[in-house]
Design a protein around this motif. Structure first.
Motif, short mmCIF file in Angstrom:
data_model
loop_
_atom_site.label_atom_id
_atom_site.label_comp_id
_atom_site.label_asym_id
_atom_site.label_seq_id
_atom_site.Cartn_x
_atom_site.Cartn_y
_atom_site.Cartn_z
N ASN A 1 0.81 -1.22 0.00
CA ASN A 1 0.00 0.00 0.00
C ASN A 1 0.84 1.27 0.00
OD1 ASN A 1 -2.41 -1.35 -0.13
ND2 ASN A 1 -2.66 -1.43 2.09
N VAL B 1 4.10 3.92 -4.39
CA VAL B 1 3.38 4.93 -5.18
C VAL B 1 3.57 4.73 -6.68
CG1 VAL B 1 3.30 6.67 -3.38
CG2 VAL B 1 5.25 6.61 -4.93
N TYR C 1 0.68 3.69 -8.47
CA TYR C 1 0.00 2.87 -7.46
C TYR C 1 -0.20 1.44 -7.96
CZ TYR C 1 -0.79 7.52 -5.63
OH TYR C 1 -0.61 8.80 -5.20
N ARG D 1 -2.81 -1.16 -6.05
CA ARG D 1 -4.18 -0.75 -5.70
C ARG D 1 -5.14 -1.16 -6.77
NH1 ARG D 1 -3.22 5.21 -3.15
NH2 ARG D 1 -1.90 4.50 -1.47
#
Length: 134
Positions: free
Chosen positions: A112, A115, A131, A134
């Motif tokens: 998580n 980036v 990301y 995600r």
């Protein structure tokens, strides 16, 4: 013109060329010229020098500067038919201190916090994903 004058001219021209080459080689842009305060915190490179070379990096960055992250990835070493991956993490978030080969390149608890991921594959194709987990 005497032969002595010609020798001096060639010597001066050679000296100017050498100075120009040295200046040009030392003034090339690099990772330190990028904005974002990049810091490499983990790196893996396999020992295989006869086959594909795999490089994996974990890097912290001060902010989500997408273009700078892509440039950073472009500056990383890459070997023909090898694979280079760079995972970016914000500097104020936890990040892995070790990376390893395989499908999962670091501990899942850091997923998580990633980036971006930059990857240059064996054919030189670049993939930059914001990301990635995600």
């Amino acid at each position: 013109m005497s032969s002595k004058t010609i020798k001096y001219l060639f010597t001066a021209a050679a000296a100017v060329l050498i100075i120009w080459f040295i200046y040009d080689a030392s003034s090339q842009p690099g990772v330190d010229d990028l904005k974002g305060n990049f810091k490499e915190i983990a790196m893996y490179r396999n020992e295989n020098n006869t086959g594909p070379i795999v490089r994996i990096y974990a890097v912290t960055v001060a902010d989500t500067l997408w273009n700078e992250m892509r440039k950073y990835g472009d500056y990383m070493p890459h070997t023909k038919y090898g694979n280079t991956k760079v995972y970016f993490f914000l500097a104020d978030k936890p990040a892995p201190t070790a990376v390893y080969p395989g499908d999962a390149n670091f501990d899942a608890r850091f997923h998580n916090n990633a980036v971006a991921r930059y990857e240059k594959d064996a054919m030189g194709q670049i993939a930059f994903v914001k990301y990635p987990f995600r």
